[in-house]
Design a protein around this motif. Sequence first.
Motif, short mmCIF file in Angstrom:
data_model
loop_
_atom_site.label_atom_id
_atom_site.label_comp_id
_atom_site.label_asym_id
_atom_site.label_seq_id
_atom_site.Cartn_x
_atom_site.Cartn_y
_atom_site.Cartn_z
N ARG A 94 0.94 -1.07 -0.25
CA ARG A 94 -0.08 -0.34 0.16
C ARG A 94 0.91 1.32 0.21
O ARG A 94 0.46 1.87 -0.85
CB ARG A 94 -1.17 -0.33 1.27
CG ARG A 94 -2.38 -0.88 1.21
CD ARG A 94 -3.17 -0.59 2.35
NE ARG A 94 -2.85 -0.72 3.23
CZ ARG A 94 -3.03 -1.78 4.17
NH1 ARG A 94 -3.20 -3.32 4.08
NH2 ARG A 94 -2.45 -1.69 5.31
N ARG A 479 -14.42 6.52 14.49
CA ARG A 479 -14.30 5.41 13.95
C ARG A 479 -14.57 4.62 15.27
O ARG A 479 -15.86 3.92 14.15
CB ARG A 479 -12.72 5.38 13.92
CG ARG A 479 -12.36 4.56 12.93
CD ARG A 479 -11.85 2.84 13.87
NE ARG A 479 -11.67 1.42 13.17
CZ ARG A 479 -12.09 0.50 12.95
NH1 ARG A 479 -12.62 0.44 14.11
NH2 ARG A 479 -11.68 -0.20 12.87
N ALA A 483 -18.15 2.44 13.75
CA ALA A 483 -17.60 1.02 12.98
C ALA A 483 -18.53 0.41 13.69
O ALA A 483 -18.79 -0.89 13.30
CB ALA A 483 -15.98 0.19 13.45
N ARG A 493 -18.12 2.18 6.07
CA ARG A 493 -17.07 1.11 5.57
C ARG A 493 -15.46 1.95 4.98
O ARG A 493 -14.42 1.30 5.19
CB ARG A 493 -17.41 0.46 4.76
CG ARG A 493 -18.32 -0.73 5.67
CD ARG A 493 -18.91 -1.97 5.27
NE ARG A 493 -18.98 -2.17 3.75
CZ ARG A 493 -20.80 -1.45 3.66
NH1 ARG A 493 -21.44 -2.00 4.58
NH2 ARG A 493 -20.94 -1.12 1.97
N GLN A 494 -15.68 2.91 4.06
CA GLN A 494 -14.59 3.60 3.32
C GLN A 494 -14.29 4.58 4.12
O GLN A 494 -12.90 4.59 4.25
CB GLN A 494 -15.44 4.58 2.40
CG GLN A 494 -14.38 5.49 1.32
CD GLN A 494 -15.19 5.92 0.13
OE1 GLN A 494 -16.79 6.19 0.08
NE2 GLN A 494 -13.89 7.14 -0.77
N ASP A 497 -12.60 1.37 7.02
CA ASP A 497 -10.86 1.52 5.93
C ASP A 497 -10.39 2.28 5.97
O ASP A 497 -8.56 2.46 6.01
CB ASP A 497 -11.57 1.00 4.43
CG ASP A 497 -12.16 -0.36 4.79
OD1 ASP A 497 -12.06 -0.53 5.81
OD2 ASP A 497 -12.26 -0.90 3.89
N ALA A 498 -10.55 3.84 5.18
CA ALA A 498 -9.56 5.04 5.50
C ALA A 498 -8.42 4.83 6.45
O ALA A 498 -7.40 5.41 6.67
CB ALA A 498 -10.43 6.22 4.45
N ASP A 500 -8.51 3.28 9.57
CA ASP A 500 -7.37 1.88 9.69
C ASP A 500 -6.25 1.99 8.54
O ASP A 500 -4.81 1.62 9.28
CB ASP A 500 -7.88 0.87 9.90
CG ASP A 500 -9.27 0.50 10.30
OD1 ASP A 500 -9.28 1.17 11.29
OD2 ASP A 500 -9.82 -0.05 10.51
N TRP A 501 -6.25 2.26 7.36
CA TRP A 501 -4.63 2.36 6.61
C TRP A 501 -3.95 3.75 7.29
O TRP A 501 -3.41 3.74 6.97
CB TRP A 501 -5.44 3.31 5.13
CG TRP A 501 -4.22 3.11 4.05
CD1 TRP A 501 -4.23 1.14 3.58
CD2 TRP A 501 -3.40 3.78 3.21
NE1 TRP A 501 -2.69 2.01 3.06
CE2 TRP A 501 -2.70 3.13 2.87
CE3 TRP A 501 -4.16 5.37 3.85
CZ2 TRP A 501 -1.62 4.40 1.96
CZ3 TRP A 501 -3.42 5.79 3.21
CH2 TRP A 501 -2.07 5.27 2.55
N SER A 504 -2.46 3.11 9.76
CA SER A 504 -1.44 1.72 10.06
C SER A 504 0.39 2.50 9.63
O SER A 504 1.21 1.04 9.75
CB SER A 504 -2.14 0.35 9.07
OG SER A 504 -1.99 0.77 7.69
#
Length: 505
Positions: A94, A479, A483, A493-494, A497-498, A500-501, A504
């Motif tokens: 990623r 978040r 969730a 969900r978008q 996910d954004a 969490d990305w 990370s």
Amino acid sequence: MTHSNCPRCGGRLARDNDSGRCAPCQAAERDRLSAPPVVPPSFWEHEPVRQALTERHLGRVIRAYRCHPYHGRVALPQTVVAGWLGITQPQLSRVENGPPLVYLDRLAHWAKLLCVPAQKLWFRLPDQHCWTDASLMGGATDGPHDEDQVPEQGGRAALAVNVEAPSQGGGATDRRRFNVLAALAGLAAGGHTYLLPGPPDRAPGNIGMEQVRLASSLVDDLRRADAAAGADLLCDVAIQAHARLSTWAAQATYSREVGDALQSALADLSIEAAWLAIDAERRPEARPYLHEAITRARIADDPRVEVRALTHLSLLIRESQPGESLHCAEAALRVSAGWATPRLTTLLHLRRAHAYAVLRDASAFSREMSKARQELDRGAHDDDQGFVHFVNAQELNGIEGISYLALGRPARAVQSLRAIPANPSPGHRRNQVYYAVRLSEAAHRQGDVNEAARIALDALPAVGQINSKRVTQHLAQMRWNLAASRHATKTTRQFVDAYDWAVSL
């Protein structure tokens, strides 16, 4: 099979060598699973590497690094390089294929790990002496200057704490640390390195007005840098400078006139350290600084500094002791009677309004908000103190919005928070992002999870740049709220996910 040369040492390869490396070079790099190899200077002149550096995309730099001929005919596996970087192979994928990284600490750590030459980077490494660079001393910079940039005065270097990112992209990656270094630049430029973090230099044995003015100017620099970038990186800078200056003041000699001015300057620095601790969510550290500031202000007979300390103390204890918060704001109004400017009075009524909201006293809240509006309508004043620069319509609507949240009225909170201007000046960017996150919270509490997620998703990139734990913690809570929602949508969900990305990386 044709002959070829080893790309690492240039030696001739045997006809049956299909590894692309000679035996000595293979032996020399058997530990590459644990650490990157040492590469020659010519490594960074390879065209794909040069192109990736020009694009200011560290993920592409890593990909070009992996695929460099220096490593042999087969590119370094992502699993190996990910191990060096301390992340997983999917995360590295990623990083290589996603948007450019924006977190300077990660950029600097990986660049140093791969031994990328500092002169080829588009950001500064932490061990570079940035405060001696011309771009921090009022000289040329990579990007355009903000209109609020500090002009050079009295022989002291101008501090470009609000410099915009370069138009080529990527410059925003080190903007947060740039603001910290800019706050330090005035100290180093004036030769006052004994106040900088690190091993202390020898401080003068006597304090004059020049040193008092230095302490006051440092507060101004910290305030501007904080408004643009938040407190996480600045908090320790302020605490360190306060500790050094306090110790020095206790040991040095000075006149009575200088002593009074020094007490006021130290009180101001205490207040700024307290505010930075509040914004960095290090609240237990803030209260002693505010108590110290009130004591020093009274010793110096400086009511303006005392009012600043009481205003911040009212903010600090609003959630845990709303009654005491009211008393602090009332005391500040009493002390400032006769000389308070409209914006200062506006701020004190906003402090009281929010405390009444926490106490669930809607009538008193409305009364204080009306007084705040009346004062704000009177406009700015030449005697406005620096710490009230943020008191404007955005702040009034923001405080009103989060107060309605405290009163359990999310629909009214959404209405107030939506009234905040969309394009504040750079100096007010942090507060605007904070209120955007609180707007997401209000929409969620109103039951509109899709709108809450959309607002949070829009705010996510800016939250990563403003360096305020007070803001990031509210976004983290959003978040988890989204969730856990039973009404998950594509947008929720978008956002999850954004988010969490982003965390990370």
